[in-house]
Design a protein around this motif. Structure first.
Motif, mmCIF file in Angstrom:
data_model
loop_
_atom_site.group_PDB
_atom_site.id
_atom_site.type_symbol
_atom_site.label_atom_id
_atom_site.label_comp_id
_atom_site.label_asym_id
_atom_site.label_seq_id
_atom_site.Cartn_x
_atom_site.Cartn_y
_atom_site.Cartn_z
ATOM 1 N N SER A 11 0.850 -1.194 0.000
ATOM 2 C CA SER A 11 0.000 0.000 0.000
ATOM 3 C C SER A 11 0.881 1.238 0.000
ATOM 4 O O SER A 11 2.089 1.163 0.225
ATOM 5 C CB SER A 11 -0.926 0.004 1.226
ATOM 6 O OG SER A 11 -0.162 0.025 2.423
ATOM 7 N N ARG A 13 2.051 5.258 -1.697
ATOM 8 C CA ARG A 13 2.393 5.908 -2.963
ATOM 9 C C ARG A 13 3.342 5.065 -3.802
ATOM 10 O O ARG A 13 3.199 4.993 -5.021
ATOM 11 C CB ARG A 13 3.018 7.284 -2.667
ATOM 12 C CG ARG A 13 3.378 8.084 -3.925
ATOM 13 C CD ARG A 13 2.139 8.407 -4.746
ATOM 14 N NE ARG A 13 2.469 9.115 -5.952
ATOM 15 C CZ ARG A 13 2.557 10.454 -6.043
ATOM 16 N NH1 ARG A 13 2.344 11.190 -4.958
ATOM 17 N NH2 ARG A 13 2.852 11.033 -7.174
ATOM 18 N N SER A 15 3.560 1.848 -3.911
ATOM 19 C CA SER A 15 2.759 0.770 -4.502
ATOM 20 C C SER A 15 1.966 1.276 -5.697
ATOM 21 O O SER A 15 1.936 0.642 -6.759
ATOM 22 C CB SER A 15 1.811 0.203 -3.449
ATOM 23 O OG SER A 15 0.973 -0.790 -4.008
ATOM 24 N N GLU A 16 1.336 2.439 -5.553
ATOM 25 C CA GLU A 16 0.520 3.001 -6.634
ATOM 26 C C GLU A 16 1.377 3.316 -7.863
ATOM 27 O O GLU A 16 0.987 3.007 -8.996
ATOM 28 C CB GLU A 16 -0.179 4.266 -6.141
ATOM 29 C CG GLU A 16 -1.214 4.014 -5.049
ATOM 30 C CD GLU A 16 -1.712 5.301 -4.415
ATOM 31 O OE1 GLU A 16 -1.274 6.390 -4.865
ATOM 32 O OE2 GLU A 16 -2.523 5.216 -3.469
ATOM 33 N N ASP A 17 2.537 3.929 -7.637
ATOM 34 C CA ASP A 17 3.413 4.279 -8.755
ATOM 35 C C ASP A 17 3.985 3.037 -9.426
ATOM 36 O O ASP A 17 4.176 3.007 -10.653
ATOM 37 C CB ASP A 17 4.549 5.182 -8.270
ATOM 38 C CG ASP A 17 4.077 6.577 -7.892
ATOM 39 O OD1 ASP A 17 2.938 6.935 -8.267
ATOM 40 O OD2 ASP A 17 4.835 7.306 -7.225
ATOM 41 N N SER A 18 4.262 2.008 -8.634
ATOM 42 C CA SER A 18 4.802 0.763 -9.194
ATOM 43 C C SER A 18 3.770 0.078 -10.077
ATOM 44 O O SER A 18 4.085 -0.374 -11.189
ATOM 45 C CB SER A 18 5.221 -0.183 -8.059
ATOM 46 O OG SER A 18 6.233 0.390 -7.262
ATOM 47 N N LEU A 19 2.531 0.003 -9.605
ATOM 48 C CA LEU A 19 1.465 -0.604 -10.403
ATOM 49 C C LEU A 19 1.209 0.193 -11.671
ATOM 50 O O LEU A 19 0.966 -0.372 -12.743
ATOM 51 C CB LEU A 19 0.181 -0.708 -9.576
ATOM 52 C CG LEU A 19 0.123 -1.846 -8.565
ATOM 53 C CD1 LEU A 19 -1.107 -1.706 -7.676
ATOM 54 C CD2 LEU A 19 0.104 -3.191 -9.283
ATOM 55 N N SER A 20 1.264 1.521 -11.556
ATOM 56 C CA SER A 20 1.073 2.366 -12.730
ATOM 57 C C SER A 20 2.143 2.085 -13.779
ATOM 58 O O SER A 20 1.849 1.988 -14.981
ATOM 59 C CB SER A 20 1.120 3.838 -12.318
ATOM 60 O OG SER A 20 1.053 4.688 -13.442
ATOM 61 N N LYS A 23 1.486 -1.263 -15.515
ATOM 62 C CA LYS A 23 0.359 -1.181 -16.452
ATOM 63 C C LYS A 23 0.763 -0.458 -17.734
ATOM 64 O O LYS A 23 0.308 -0.812 -18.827
ATOM 65 C CB LYS A 23 -0.827 -0.489 -15.781
ATOM 66 C CG LYS A 23 -1.491 -1.347 -14.712
ATOM 67 C CD LYS A 23 -2.595 -0.619 -13.962
ATOM 68 C CE LYS A 23 -3.209 -1.498 -12.889
ATOM 69 N NZ LYS A 23 -4.255 -0.805 -12.109
ATOM 70 N N SER A 33 -8.855 -5.194 -4.172
ATOM 71 C CA SER A 33 -8.390 -4.525 -2.967
ATOM 72 C C SER A 33 -8.174 -5.523 -1.828
ATOM 73 O O SER A 33 -9.015 -6.387 -1.573
ATOM 74 C CB SER A 33 -9.417 -3.459 -2.537
ATOM 75 O OG SER A 33 -9.008 -2.830 -1.355
ATOM 76 N N SER A 90 9.350 8.111 -6.612
ATOM 77 C CA SER A 90 9.519 7.953 -5.155
ATOM 78 C C SER A 90 10.880 8.482 -4.701
ATOM 79 O O SER A 90 11.552 7.866 -3.867
ATOM 80 C CB SER A 90 9.337 6.486 -4.739
ATOM 81 O OG SER A 90 8.005 6.071 -4.905
#
Length: 285
Positions: A11, A13, A15-20, A23, A33, A90
């Motif tokens: 979880s 930032r 995590s969000e940037d890595s998933l972005s 993708k 979730s 990051s």
């Protein structure tokens, strides 16, 4: 069939940037979730969502083949884990901060004082290298509050914008190390996983190159094509297309975005007109 396993922070930032990023590489990620594991429909890749501090150990044990992780955490753990490449997000730093009222002149001013941190090994190494003796208090979370509740005289913590320090009446006085997200590989990665890794890296590098590059188009006098070519670093060679207007051509190339701002005035001085800069999604070399 073999599957490449990549660990991400579960979880936050990072995590969000890595998933972005994944993708953007075209990976079709099937996740819900709260899940701790996700599969990728169109590539032999499995994603493990882990607590950030546990990721280096998972790499060491070979449970994960890869990880997107902060350099600061790898530095703290000191495991023999290879970093393949920086990822450009990051970005932060591990820094020493003191109360704003503290009269700081050098790191030796902290000799004998109490330092609160979530990075004990990094902190110990740094102050030892500075020949400064400290009383270390290891805490997890809310490190910035330590001086305000008289738990410590100073802190060592992650700093990004510095806003959190300011809100807690602290000031940054020394940087221990700079950090950003990196792609790290397990020392126990298997040969068949390494083959998949090459395909994975090709996608990743294509996206990262594109994020740092721009497609540049401009109209230039034919007499200035050579001069403008010498101003711009290009991948291989620029594309030059004659315009219907006699004596003019469209000059097209790919450049690093920062390079454009370095030469924009020179381009205009050389006669370039109608300069257009466009984003790029991927660059496959």
């Amino acid at each position: 069939m073999s599957t490449l396993k990549i660990a991400l922070q579960k979880s936050g930032r990072l995590s969000e940037d890595s998933l972005s990023l994944l993708k953007k590489c075209g990976f079709s990620i099937e996740t819900e979730s709260g899940e701790l594991k996700a599969s990728v429909a169109n590539f032999p890749l499995e994603i493990l969502f882990l607590r950030n501090s546990d990721i280096p150990q998972y790499l060491m044990d070979g449970v994960a083949d890869l990880a997107i992780i902060g350099q600061n955490l790898l530095a703290e753990k000191e495991f023999p884990i290879e970093t393949i490449m920086p990822l450009g997000f990051s970005k932060c730093r591990v820094a020493v901060a003191v109360p704003k009222a503290f009269s700081f002149t050098s790191i030796s001013d902290l000799n004998g004082l109490r330092i609160a941190t979530s990075y004990p090994e990094t902190t110990r190494r740094y102050f030892k290298s500075q020949n400064v003796r400290i009383e270390l208090h290891q805490i997890s979370g809310s490190v910035e509050i330590a001086p305000n509740i008289d738990l410590a005289d100073a802190i060592v913590d992650i700093v990004s914008s510095g806003n959190t320090l300011a809100k807690n009446n602290l000031k940054e006085v020394a940087v221990i190390l700079e950090s950003e997200a990196v792609l790290a590989v397990s020392p126990k990665i298997k040969l068949n996983s390494k083959i998949i890794l090459e395909r994975f890296l090709f996608r990743l590098q294509s996206v990262l190159r594109a994020s740092q590059s721009k497609y540049l188009m401009m109209n230039v006098p034919n007499t200035k094509i050579q001069e403008i070519s010498e101003l711009l670093p290009v991948l291989k060679s620029a594309t030059v297309v004659p315009l219907s207007l006699e004596g003019w051509s469209s000059f097209q190339t790919v450049i690093n975005e920062t390079a454009f701002w370095d030469v924009i005035d020179k381009l205009k001085a050389s006669g370039a007109q109608d300069i257009l800069v466009c984003p790029i999604e991927k660059i496959a070399l």
